[in-house]
Design a protein around this motif. Structure first.
Motif, PDB file in Angstrom:
ATOM      1  N   LYS A 220       0.843  -1.189   0.000  1.00 50.43           N
ATOM      2  CA  LYS A 220       0.000   0.000   0.000  1.00 50.43           C
ATOM      3  C   LYS A 220       0.880   1.241   0.000  1.00 50.43           C
ATOM      4  O   LYS A 220       2.062   1.192   0.362  1.00 50.43           O
ATOM      5  N   LYS A 221       0.254   2.360  -0.376  1.00 56.22           N
ATOM      6  CA  LYS A 221       0.958   3.638  -0.352  1.00 56.22           C
ATOM      7  C   LYS A 221       0.122   4.670   0.389  1.00 56.22           C
ATOM      8  O   LYS A 221      -1.089   4.751   0.208  1.00 56.22           O
ATOM      9  N   ASP A 222       0.766   5.417   1.254  1.00 53.75           N
ATOM     10  CA  ASP A 222       0.146   6.562   1.930  1.00 53.75           C
ATOM     11  C   ASP A 222       1.287   7.505   2.278  1.00 53.75           C
ATOM     12  O   ASP A 222       2.048   7.267   3.221  1.00 53.75           O
ATOM     13  N   SER A 223       1.408   8.565   1.519  1.00 56.88           N
ATOM     14  CA  SER A 223       2.557   9.469   1.671  1.00 56.88           C
ATOM     15  C   SER A 223       2.526  10.233   2.985  1.00 56.88           C
ATOM     16  O   SER A 223       3.534  10.818   3.389  1.00 56.88           O
ATOM     17  N   THR A 224       1.378  10.235   3.689  1.00 56.41           N
ATOM     18  CA  THR A 224       1.281  10.987   4.944  1.00 56.41           C
ATOM     19  C   THR A 224       1.547  10.111   6.167  1.00 56.41           C
ATOM     20  O   THR A 224       1.570  10.617   7.287  1.00 56.41           O
ATOM     21  N   PHE A 225       1.715   8.816   5.952  1.00 56.76           N
ATOM     22  CA  PHE A 225       1.804   7.852   7.059  1.00 56.76           C
ATOM     23  C   PHE A 225       3.240   7.347   7.174  1.00 56.76           C
ATOM     24  O   PHE A 225       3.795   6.795   6.227  1.00 56.76           O
ATOM     25  N   TYR A 226       3.825   7.511   8.361  1.00 63.56           N
ATOM     26  CA  TYR A 226       5.211   7.071   8.600  1.00 63.56           C
ATOM     27  C   TYR A 226       5.190   5.847   9.509  1.00 63.56           C
ATOM     28  O   TYR A 226       4.856   5.940  10.691  1.00 63.56           O
ATOM     29  N   PRO A 227       5.546   4.656   8.971  1.00 63.32           N
ATOM     30  CA  PRO A 227       5.455   3.417   9.761  1.00 63.32           C
ATOM     31  C   PRO A 227       6.799   2.965  10.325  1.00 63.32           C
ATOM     32  O   PRO A 227       7.812   2.939   9.625  1.00 63.32           O
ATOM     33  N   VAL A 228       6.789   2.569  11.589  1.00 68.45           N
ATOM     34  CA  VAL A 228       7.963   1.958  12.226  1.00 68.45           C
ATOM     35  C   VAL A 228       7.469   0.745  13.009  1.00 68.45           C
ATOM     36  O   VAL A 228       6.671   0.884  13.934  1.00 68.45           O
ATOM     37  N   VAL A 229       7.929  -0.448  12.643  1.00 65.58           N
ATOM     38  CA  VAL A 229       7.510  -1.668  13.332  1.00 65.58           C
ATOM     39  C   VAL A 229       8.747  -2.505  13.648  1.00 65.58           C
ATOM     40  O   VAL A 229       9.424  -2.992  12.736  1.00 65.58           O
ATOM     41  N   TYR A 230       9.055  -2.635  14.928  1.00 63.89           N
ATOM     42  CA  TYR A 230      10.134  -3.514  15.384  1.00 63.89           C
ATOM     43  C   TYR A 230       9.485  -4.778  15.940  1.00 63.89           C
ATOM     44  O   TYR A 230       9.035  -4.800  17.093  1.00 63.89           O
ATOM     45  N   SER A 231       9.392  -5.811  15.127  1.00 64.04           N
ATOM     46  CA  SER A 231       8.692  -7.016  15.517  1.00 64.04           C
ATOM     47  C   SER A 231       9.400  -8.246  14.975  1.00 64.04           C
ATOM     48  O   SER A 231       9.877  -8.251  13.840  1.00 64.04           O
ATOM     49  N   ALA A 232       9.457  -9.297  15.813  1.00 68.06           N
ATOM     50  CA  ALA A 232      10.027 -10.564  15.353  1.00 68.06           C
ATOM     51  C   ALA A 232       9.030 -11.279  14.449  1.00 68.06           C
ATOM     52  O   ALA A 232       7.819 -11.254  14.705  1.00 68.06           O
ATOM     53  N   LYS A 233       9.509 -11.893  13.407  1.00 70.27           N
ATOM     54  CA  LYS A 233       8.638 -12.652  12.507  1.00 70.27           C
ATOM     55  C   LYS A 233       8.160 -13.930  13.209  1.00 70.27           C
ATOM     56  O   LYS A 233       8.815 -14.439  14.119  1.00 70.27           O
ATOM     57  N   GLU A 234       7.026 -14.434  12.756  1.00 72.54           N
ATOM     58  CA  GLU A 234       6.408 -15.582  13.410  1.00 72.54           C
ATOM     59  C   GLU A 234       7.307 -16.818  13.410  1.00 72.54           C
ATOM     60  O   GLU A 234       7.254 -17.635  14.329  1.00 72.54           O
ATOM     61  N   ASP A 235       8.136 -16.979  12.365  1.00 75.46           N
ATOM     62  CA  ASP A 235       8.967 -18.185  12.272  1.00 75.46           C
ATOM     63  C   ASP A 235      10.333 -18.008  12.922  1.00 75.46           C
ATOM     64  O   ASP A 235      11.171 -18.912  12.874  1.00 75.46           O
ATOM     65  N   GLU A 236      10.581 -16.849  13.536  1.00 76.21           N
ATOM     66  CA  GLU A 236      11.865 -16.640  14.203  1.00 76.21           C
ATOM     67  C   GLU A 236      11.826 -17.239  15.604  1.00 76.21           C
ATOM     68  O   GLU A 236      10.787 -17.252  16.271  1.00 76.21           O
ATOM     69  N   ASP A 237      12.953 -17.723  16.063  1.00 76.75           N
ATOM     70  CA  ASP A 237      13.060 -18.379  17.363  1.00 76.75           C
ATOM     71  C   ASP A 237      13.068 -17.322  18.461  1.00 76.75           C
ATOM     72  O   ASP A 237      14.052 -16.593  18.643  1.00 76.75           O
ATOM     73  N   TRP A 238      11.965 -17.256  19.208  1.00 78.33           N
ATOM     74  CA  TRP A 238      11.814 -16.206  20.221  1.00 78.33           C
ATOM     75  C   TRP A 238      12.766 -16.362  21.401  1.00 78.33           C
ATOM     76  O   TRP A 238      12.913 -15.452  22.212  1.00 78.33           O
ATOM     77  N   THR A 239      13.455 -17.499  21.496  1.00 73.80           N
ATOM     78  CA  THR A 239      14.379 -17.716  22.612  1.00 73.80           C
ATOM     79  C   THR A 239      15.792 -17.253  22.311  1.00 73.80           C
ATOM     80  O   THR A 239      16.666 -17.313  23.192  1.00 73.80           O
ATOM     81  N   LYS A 240      16.064 -16.797  21.076  1.00 73.93           N
ATOM     82  CA  LYS A 240      17.422 -16.462  20.665  1.00 73.93           C
ATOM     83  C   LYS A 240      17.757 -14.987  20.945  1.00 73.93           C
ATOM     84  O   LYS A 240      17.021 -14.093  20.532  1.00 73.93           O
ATOM     85  N   PRO A 241      18.890 -14.715  21.624  1.00 72.32           N
ATOM     86  CA  PRO A 241      19.293 -13.329  21.893  1.00 72.32           C
ATOM     87  C   PRO A 241      19.448 -12.496  20.626  1.00 72.32           C
ATOM     88  O   PRO A 241      19.195 -11.282  20.658  1.00 72.32           O
ATOM     89  N   GLU A 242      19.853 -13.118  19.506  1.00 69.73           N
ATOM     90  CA  GLU A 242      20.006 -12.325  18.282  1.00 69.73           C
ATOM     91  C   GLU A 242      18.664 -11.794  17.789  1.00 69.73           C
ATOM     92  O   GLU A 242      18.596 -10.720  17.179  1.00 69.73           O
TER      93      GLU A 242
END
Length: 520
Positions: A220-242
């Protein structure tokens, strides 16, 4: 950035320099200059430095989704002060919104404390603490915390709206009122939205989250909207420090890696803690509920309970009265008399006699078997006879020293009066997050440590296994159920009784006061 927009370094520098004159207000950072971290400075430079050909800012909405403890509240407070005091807007109206006034006051209080540490700002503002309002005298601008009632929000001429923890919004009304059209008379209004991930995928927070991802990934495009999302992906290992490092850009600064490691270790042992860890620290949208109790741990607490040895012992009761379809449950908790003993659980259950066969056919639950075993009691008729239960509890009171009985306020007025008339101390117990969270977490802790003793009662086991956990934005939890046939009345009664037992253990101050609430 749009082809016809440009980056104005001078205007970006202006915002950065203003914010870096402020000081932090919390913990080890308190009193130190607010030196923007790299991820924070990037946001500030993009919001305030990307300019359209007409000279006004390109972005009217900034959405920042990031885990707890990364410093988003301090950043939001600094932006609120910039929009109020340094953006050059006459009569600027800056508003703080959240789930409720208390939540919205978190960012406001940070902004206030920043002002108190800044002599230049102190000369130019008036702080009205009782109103949660700051007035910037040179331009007659205001920064005001708004309550959650939506009807009164119409008519505001918003220059900036600081929206804290969007995940807590029960519906879209407040968000729509404050962000759609309310700043139409302003040339460059800003909606600064901060949140952690939520659980409700039908909510306004998930809608905005999804829009942010669609823009980031080019759908999608919206020139007035500034998105920032720091999120782990569903398939990433949530126990890993990296993985933690990737989604917590303030790790090593405001986020302590050792804290995350300990939280992760707790989460590995407890499904509810896992959901909270992934939601609040990895910013993953987790299921709204997940079965809570590892039943192998519950079963490991099974013991031979001697009712004779419990005679005369101090205990505390939890009473969960039924509606026509639920089970009435009364649970006694006997606190340990020394460090080597455990909390002992004695449960009792009732349903109406005439509904047994119907319940077996409808719910596919062996109520008839439990009745024959004597662990499920029935009362005459098609509704539970409270007088029978009152007499039963009265007789228990002759055998055990029942100090207090906690009860759900709903529908218990007459029975409470009758129990009080029998000489029992009856304590109302709220069913919301605030009251239920500490003893629910305590129950899990005691089970994992095998400091609970029960006789393996199959009804209570069934109810414990039926528990799903729901949580609020503050990390509080409470028990819930997924289906109407999955009863948890005995679990709720156990949790209420445990609360009274823990709080009165040894007739001293609460264990919650000694070590604080369990934040897991």
């Amino acid at each position: 950035m749009l082809p016809d927009s440009h980056y104005d370094e001078k205007r970006a520098n202006h915002a950065v320099l203003f914010i870096e004159q402020l000081k932090h207000t919390k913990g080890v950072w308190s009193g130190k200059r607010f030196k923007l971290l790299n991820w924070q400075e990037e946001i500030i430079r993009n919001i305030f430095g990307v300019i359209k050909p007409n000279g006004y800012r390109q972005f009217n909405t900034a959405f920042v989704e990031i885990g707890k403890k990364n410093g988003k509240s301090e950043l939001a407070a600094a932006i609120a002060l910039y929009m109020l005091c340094a953006d050059g807007e006459e009569g600027a109206e800056v508003y703080g919104c959240a789930t409720d006034r208390k939540q919205a006051s978190i960012v406001f209080d940070v902004a206030r404390d920043m002002i108190l540490q800044n002599p230049a700002l102190m000369k130019r503002v008036k702080i009205l603490e009782s109103q949660k309002k700051i007035v910037y005298l040179p331009t007659r601008g205001i920064y005001q915390v708004l309550s959650s009632e939506v009807a009164s929000k119409y008519g505001y001429n918003v220059h900036a709206c600081i929206f804290d923890e969007l995940l807590g919004q029960p519906n879209r009304k407040l968000f729509d009122v404050m962000t759609k059209g309310s700043g139409a008379a302003r040339k460059q209004p800003l909606n600064f939205v901060i949140t952690t991930a939520g659980t409700d995928r039908t909510s306004i927070c998930y809608e905005v989250h999804q829009k942010a991802l669609d823009i980031i990934e080019g759908r999608k495009k919206d020139s007035t909207f500034y998105p920032v999302v720091y999120s782990a992906k569903e398939d990433e290992d949530w126990t890993k420090p990296e993985v933690w490092r990737k989604v917590n850009p303030s790790l090593g600064e405001t986020v302590d890696e050792e804290f995350l490691r300990l939280s992760c270790e707790n989460a590995k042992q407890n499904p509810a803690d896992e959901m909270q860890f992934r939601q609040f620290f990895l910013c993953q949208w987790t299921p709204s509920a997940k079965r809570w109790m590892p039943m192998d741990k519950w079963d490991a607490c099974k013991s031979i309970i001697s009712h004779e040895e419990l005679k005369g012992r101090v205990c505390y009761g939890g009473l969960d009265l039924s509606s026509t379809t639920d089970i009435t449950a009364f649970v006694l908790i006997f606190p340990p008399q020394n460090e080597d003993e455990k909390y002992v659980v004695l449960p009792y259950f009732w349903i109406p006699e005439e509904t047994v066969d119907l319940r077996v056919r409808r719910d596919h639950v062996p109520y008839d078997v439990w009745e024959k075993q004597g662990i499920l009691k029935t009362t005459e008729g098609n509704v539970v006879h409270y007088g029978f239960i009152e007499s039963f509890i009265e007789n228990l009171g002759k055998k055990y020293n029942i100090r207090e009985i906690a009860f759900d306020r709903w529908g218990a007025v007459q029975m409470v009066q009758n129990l009080e008339g029998m000489g029992f101390t009856v304590v109302p117990f709220g069913q919301g997050f605030k009251d239920m969270s500490p003893p629910t977490k305590e129950l899990m802790k005691l089970v994992l440590e095998q400091k609970i003793a029960h006789d393996g009662n199959p009804i209570l086991r069934w109810m414990i296994d039926n528990i799903y956990i729901r949580n609020d934005p503050a990390g509080n939890i409470k028990a819930d159920k997924e289906k109407s046939t999955e009863k948890i009345d005995g679990a709720i009664a156990t949790i209420m009784a445990l609360d009274r037992a823990v709080r009165n253990l040894g007739n001293v101050k609460s264990v919650y006061d000694d070590r604080g609430l369990l934040i897991i």
